[in-house]
Motif scaffolding. Structure first.
Motif, PDB file in Angstrom:
ATOM      1  N   TYR A  92       0.716  -0.248  -0.277  1.00  0.00           N
ATOM      2  CA  TYR A  92       0.007  -0.146   0.128  1.00  0.00           C
ATOM      3  C   TYR A  92       0.775   1.184  -0.223  1.00  0.00           C
ATOM      4  N   LYS A  93       2.240   1.076  -0.266  1.00  0.00           N
ATOM      5  CA  LYS A  93       3.367   2.087  -0.168  1.00  0.00           C
ATOM      6  C   LYS A  93       3.163   3.080  -1.882  1.00  0.00           C
ATOM      7  N   SER A  94       3.465   3.754  -2.505  1.00  0.00           N
ATOM      8  CA  SER A  94       3.657   4.088  -3.773  1.00  0.00           C
ATOM      9  C   SER A  94       5.219   4.888  -3.446  1.00  0.00           C
ATOM     10  N   ARG A 221       1.090   3.719  -9.614  1.00  0.00           N
ATOM     11  CA  ARG A 221       1.064   3.445  -8.303  1.00  0.00           C
ATOM     12  C   ARG A 221       2.759   3.505  -7.911  1.00  0.00           C
TER      13      ARG A 221
END
Length: 248
Positions: A92-94, A221
């Motif tokens: 869930y990081k970008s 992302r």
């Protein structure tokens, strides 16, 4: 041997081909030739599955051996790319933070789950086919997986990093090359399931559509594609194409 073909073979297979010129022009040609390299790999894998069935191997054994052969012939790079990409998306990081997770040598729980599902799906699908059906399905599905890479490298898609495979091949495939790679692959898919000329193109369309969604999400992302993302598109498109080919 033309430099583009050399690069395609060294990128997608373990064939001991002497490296030629490596630049974006060669990369464009290599990505255009990718479906044909995939068709060759699929012929080897499908042929092996058919041979194992002919000597009495159980379905799952034949399918698992086919998946193992595919991993051997590709150094397992696409499976590794699938695991790293799913780990990056699952974090869930970008941006750089997600890319850093993908560069780690270990595999997280998301990546492990993705590998298990991909290997089981492909092994079960391949194992359910025998004879000519296994050969034709292998050719079509593996060509579809590499066609997904061709589409991922089209001119509208950026690279996530300034270095690496993604930077070399991103945006190299123009419209004419895209059409030149897609039309013959779709034509090949027509013969994937004897008596059902629609099923092969449908399998190709499903696999390619899923890979395009994955690439779109990766661009959002990560900022673009990487070598890992390309590997993930291969496995996703190949697995879904195989699934559609064995239905019915």
């Amino acid at each position: 041997m033309p430099d583009g073909l050399r690069l395609a073979l060294t990128t997608f297979t373990v064939l001991p081909v002497r490296a030629g010129r490596v630049d974006r022009a060669a990369a464009a040609r290599a990505m255009t030739l990718a479906p044909w390299v995939g068709a060759g790999l699929g012929a080897a894998v499908g042929g092996a599955v058919a041979l194992l069935h002919a000597v009495g191997a159980p379905d799952l054994v034949a399918g698992a051996a086919g998946v193992a052969l595919a991993a051997l012939l590709t150094r397992g790079l696409h499976l590794d790319g699938l695991a790293d990409t799913v780990d990056g998306l699952g974090s869930y990081k970008s941006g750089p933070a997600a890319l850093e997770i993908m560069k780690r040598p270990d595999i997280g729980p998301f990546g492990v789950a993705a590998l298990v599902v991909a290997v089981l799906l492909q092994a079960a699908a391949l194992g359910s086919l025998s004879g000519t059906a296994a050969l034709l399905a292998g050719i079509t599905a593996f060509a579809t997986g590499r066609l997904a890479v061709t589409w991922a490298c089209r001119s509208a898609v950026p690279a996530a990093r300034p270095e690496g495979l993604g930077a070399l091949v991103a945006g190299t495939v123009g419209t004419a090359e895209l059409v030149g790679a897609t039309v013959p692959t779709v034509t090949l898919a027509v013969f994937a399931v004897p008596g059902r000329p629609w099923q092969g193109p449908l399998a190709l369309a499903v696999g390619l559509a899923a890979s395009l969604l994955l690439v779109r999400h990766a661009v959002r992302r990560f900022g673009g594609i990487t070598g890992d993302v390309l590997g993930a598109t291969v496995e996703l498109a190949t697995g879904l194409a195989l699934l559609v080919l064995v239905l019915g």
